[in-house]
Write a protein that holds these residues in place. Sequence first.
Motif, PDB file in Angstrom:
ATOM      1  N   PHE A  29     -30.772  32.345 -22.769  1.00 54.07           N
ATOM      2  CA  PHE A  29     -31.945  32.658 -21.958  1.00 54.07           C
ATOM      3  C   PHE A  29     -32.653  31.330 -21.656  1.00 54.07           C
ATOM      4  N   TYR A  30     -32.730  30.980 -20.375  1.00 50.74           N
ATOM      5  CA  TYR A  30     -33.358  29.717 -19.965  1.00 50.74           C
ATOM      6  C   TYR A  30     -34.737  30.019 -19.385  1.00 50.74           C
ATOM      7  N   LEU A  31     -35.761  29.413 -19.969  1.00 46.47           N
ATOM      8  CA  LEU A  31     -37.125  29.585 -19.500  1.00 46.47           C
ATOM      9  C   LEU A  31     -37.627  28.260 -18.935  1.00 46.47           C
ATOM     10  N   ARG A  32     -38.255  28.323 -17.765  1.00 49.22           N
ATOM     11  CA  ARG A  32     -38.733  27.100 -17.108  1.00 49.22           C
ATOM     12  C   ARG A  32     -40.088  27.362 -16.466  1.00 49.22           C
ATOM     13  N   THR A  33     -41.007  26.406 -16.621  1.00 50.32           N
ATOM     14  CA  THR A  33     -42.297  26.483 -15.953  1.00 50.32           C
ATOM     15  C   THR A  33     -42.827  25.079 -15.719  1.00 50.32           C
ATOM     16  N   GLY A  34     -43.635  24.927 -14.678  1.00 51.91           N
ATOM     17  CA  GLY A  34     -44.182  23.605 -14.416  1.00 51.91           C
ATOM     18  C   GLY A  34     -45.157  23.618 -13.256  1.00 51.91           C
ATOM     19  N   LYS A  35     -45.947  22.551 -13.189  1.00 54.54           N
ATOM     20  CA  LYS A  35     -46.904  22.361 -12.105  1.00 54.54           C
ATOM     21  C   LYS A  35     -46.426  21.244 -11.181  1.00 54.54           C
ATOM     22  N   ARG A  36     -46.950  21.268  -9.945  1.00 55.39           N
ATOM     23  CA  ARG A  36     -46.602  20.295  -8.911  1.00 55.39           C
ATOM     24  C   ARG A  36     -45.103  20.301  -8.623  1.00 55.39           C
ATOM     25  N   LEU A  37     -44.528  21.503  -8.628  1.00 56.07           N
ATOM     26  CA  LEU A  37     -43.111  21.628  -8.313  1.00 56.07           C
ATOM     27  C   LEU A  37     -42.938  21.974  -6.835  1.00 56.07           C
ATOM     28  N   ASN A  38     -41.708  22.125  -6.405  1.00 56.75           N
ATOM     29  CA  ASN A  38     -41.389  22.262  -4.995  1.00 56.75           C
ATOM     30  C   ASN A  38     -41.925  23.544  -4.367  1.00 56.75           C
ATOM     31  N   GLN A  39     -42.070  24.592  -5.153  1.00 54.31           N
ATOM     32  CA  GLN A  39     -42.590  25.849  -4.610  1.00 54.31           C
ATOM     33  C   GLN A  39     -43.268  26.654  -5.709  1.00 54.31           C
ATOM     34  N   THR A  40     -44.107  27.585  -5.281  1.00 50.52           N
ATOM     35  CA  THR A  40     -44.738  28.521  -6.207  1.00 50.52           C
ATOM     36  C   THR A  40     -43.922  29.810  -6.199  1.00 50.52           C
ATOM     37  N   SER A  41     -43.339  30.138  -7.332  1.00 50.21           N
ATOM     38  CA  SER A  41     -42.547  31.362  -7.412  1.00 50.21           C
ATOM     39  C   SER A  41     -42.404  31.797  -8.858  1.00 50.21           C
ATOM     40  N   SER A  42     -42.150  33.075  -9.038  1.00 54.49           N
ATOM     41  CA  SER A  42     -41.868  33.636 -10.361  1.00 54.49           C
ATOM     42  C   SER A  42     -40.631  34.514 -10.239  1.00 54.49           C
ATOM     43  N   LEU A  43     -39.558  34.108 -10.907  1.00 51.20           N
ATOM     44  CA  LEU A  43     -38.280  34.802 -10.769  1.00 51.20           C
ATOM     45  C   LEU A  43     -37.665  35.111 -12.132  1.00 51.20           C
ATOM     46  N   ILE A  44     -37.105  36.302 -12.241  1.00 52.46           N
ATOM     47  CA  ILE A  44     -36.225  36.638 -13.363  1.00 52.46           C
ATOM     48  C   ILE A  44     -34.842  36.825 -12.763  1.00 52.46           C
ATOM     49  N   THR A  45     -33.891  36.021 -13.199  1.00 50.31           N
ATOM     50  CA  THR A  45     -32.540  36.084 -12.650  1.00 50.31           C
ATOM     51  C   THR A  45     -31.548  36.443 -13.750  1.00 50.31           C
ATOM     52  N   ILE A  46     -30.857  37.544 -13.561  1.00 49.74           N
ATOM     53  CA  ILE A  46     -29.783  37.949 -14.482  1.00 49.74           C
ATOM     54  C   ILE A  46     -28.463  37.687 -13.772  1.00 49.74           C
ATOM     55  N   GLN A  47     -27.697  36.757 -14.296  1.00 50.42           N
ATOM     56  CA  GLN A  47     -26.404  36.454 -13.683  1.00 50.42           C
ATOM     57  C   GLN A  47     -25.296  37.148 -14.468  1.00 50.42           C
ATOM     58  N   PHE A  48     -24.500  37.933 -13.770  1.00 49.63           N
ATOM     59  CA  PHE A  48     -23.407  38.664 -14.411  1.00 49.63           C
ATOM     60  C   PHE A  48     -22.158  37.793 -14.492  1.00 49.63           C
ATOM     61  N   LYS A  49     -21.287  38.138 -15.389  1.00 52.14           N
ATOM     62  CA  LYS A  49     -20.048  37.378 -15.554  1.00 52.14           C
ATOM     63  C   LYS A  49     -19.150  37.533 -14.336  1.00 52.14           C
ATOM     64  N   ASP A  50     -18.310  36.560 -14.144  1.00 55.50           N
ATOM     65  CA  ASP A  50     -17.401  36.571 -12.999  1.00 55.50           C
ATOM     66  C   ASP A  50     -16.360  37.679 -13.182  1.00 55.50           C
ATOM     67  N   VAL A  51     -15.733  38.064 -12.078  1.00 55.07           N
ATOM     68  CA  VAL A  51     -14.655  39.051 -12.166  1.00 55.07           C
ATOM     69  C   VAL A  51     -13.548  38.492 -13.052  1.00 55.07           C
ATOM     70  N   PRO A  52     -12.872  39.323 -13.820  1.00 59.39           N
ATOM     71  CA  PRO A  52     -11.868  38.814 -14.767  1.00 59.39           C
ATOM     72  C   PRO A  52     -10.624  38.241 -14.102  1.00 59.39           C
ATOM     73  N   HIS A  53     -10.382  38.639 -12.836  1.00 56.84           N
ATOM     74  CA  HIS A  53      -9.187  38.130 -12.166  1.00 56.84           C
ATOM     75  C   HIS A  53      -9.457  38.070 -10.660  1.00 56.84           C
ATOM     76  N   HIS A  54      -9.243  36.875 -10.068  1.00 61.10           N
ATOM     77  CA  HIS A  54      -9.481  36.701  -8.637  1.00 61.10           C
ATOM     78  C   HIS A  54      -8.227  37.093  -7.847  1.00 61.10           C
ATOM     79  N   ILE A  55      -8.351  38.124  -7.017  1.00 60.83           N
ATOM     80  CA  ILE A  55      -7.202  38.525  -6.201  1.00 60.83           C
ATOM     81  C   ILE A  55      -7.252  37.887  -4.811  1.00 60.83           C
ATOM     82  N   PHE A  56      -8.436  37.345  -4.437  1.00 59.74           N
ATOM     83  CA  PHE A  56      -8.577  36.735  -3.120  1.00 59.74           C
ATOM     84  C   PHE A  56      -8.335  35.229  -3.208  1.00 59.74           C
ATOM     85  N   SER A  57      -7.717  34.691  -2.203  1.00 56.06           N
ATOM     86  CA  SER A  57      -7.471  33.243  -2.185  1.00 56.06           C
ATOM     87  C   SER A  57      -8.772  32.502  -1.911  1.00 56.06           C
TER      88      SER A  57
END
Length: 504
Positions: free
Chosen positions: A342-370
């Motif tokens: 779990f990565y938590l980040r906060t700061g002032k004078r950054l590039n934009q004002t935003s609040s995001l929760i991002t859940i990234q799922f694991k990649d597909v177990p096998h790529h069938i597309f080139s």
Amino acid sequence: MKKASNLKPTIFIIFGGTGDLNKRKLAPALYNLYTEGYMPEKFSIIGTGRTEFTDEKYQQELLDSINEFSRNGKVKADKWEKFGVNIHYCPIDITSQKTFEDLKENIEKYKAEFGEDTQVIYYLAVAPNFFPLIAECLKKYKLTGNESNSRIVVEKPFGHDLESAKELNLLLDGIFTEKQIYRIDHYLGKETVQNMMAFRFANSLFEPLWNRNYIDHVQISVTEQLGVGDRGGYYEGSGALRDMIQNHLLQLLCLVGMEAPISFDADEIRDRKVEVLKAMRPFKPEEVSYNSVRGQYGKGWVAGKEVPGYRHENAVDSHSNTETFAAVKFHIDNWRWQGVPFYLRTGKRLNQTSSLITIQFKDVPHHIFSSNVAEIWQQNRLIISLQPEMSIRLQVQAKRPGVDMVLNPVDMVFDYKGTYDTDTPEAYETLLLDAMEGDQTLFMRGDQVEAAWELVMPIINTWENKTSLNFPNYPADSWGPEEAEALIARDGFHWFTLPIKEKE
């Protein structure tokens, strides 16, 4: 929300009634609740402060503030006529016995008018060093009432460190019951944050995927374009870790990481949140530098205007060691989340004002597309945006229209503005109504506050005992220090941002 007919008559006493918090947030929130039918039929708002005001002068002060800061714009004359007469002012000196005698007299007067079932809510919108003194005076002059008819709302910061948080909890527990103490965190009142509960536990779609088997990592990122402004004196004694991560971001992490509660009961939900904090891997002092990054902004340009570095802001030490940026990698050591960072980040004078929760799922177990078929291959993501837009979006891969098989990411979006016509209530509206209803679901419990402090204390102690030699280490209008990118990049990830939409 429940309508006013369900609420007891209420006396709302705001310590710090002439302060910025009341003018910008509390007064507009109470007025909006009134105009939309969520205030009790009988109520009184008593502002307190050191300035000498008549009721009429104070009512005008709050009218000006509501006109400026209410989400509903200028007040309507007929509404204000009925709302404003319920606003009163009581000048106070919290070291004076007469102050609390006057306050008691006011309370008794309104109880006689409203009825004996009238509840009293004390809101501490003052500097934290006044919390103990006010609480002790309420006890001394017999103003604490009982569990059913009085409450105390305490703003953050709740303590400066673990020890002071324990001391404040001990003090309040000796005066009030836990059922009477409302430790407020306005982030928990935000509409999208509340929707996290509905999203997770009212749908069968995601819960089977909400674990280490399918989730790669989680990011919680709260960034601000603004600097410290006129809060330099406060910020010098706080910093990004205390000001944001210890309370706001860890609360968001608890909502993502908690187990399903048995019911929507306040203590049941808060039990599950405490379990998350208790399961989080503690830091040893030698692990702090590897799992956390601190930063301090230097001068730069924002929107075509030159802005000063932190050390040149008002009331800031020219050699300050206070961080304005913090990024930390946490782990939850339990069955559901073992091995998921779990990565938590906060700061002032950054590039934009935003609040995001991002859940990234694991990649597909096998790529069938080139590789030439997948134009931009991207793992599935669930992005919960709190600000500037309020939305929940699921990013998936889809075929681009045409005769060729070409894949690219697309968003499935639930956008509040595009879905509902009604205005979204401000966080303080939700929380003030909950306080009047006696619902503590969105308020922090004492053990929860202490568990959060216990988790961050090794980082605080390490940073305070070792002065940073490279401050300032990021320019204004950047994304923070390079080390923050390295923190997440060494695990094969990168910080996620959403493009800011231009205002229509």
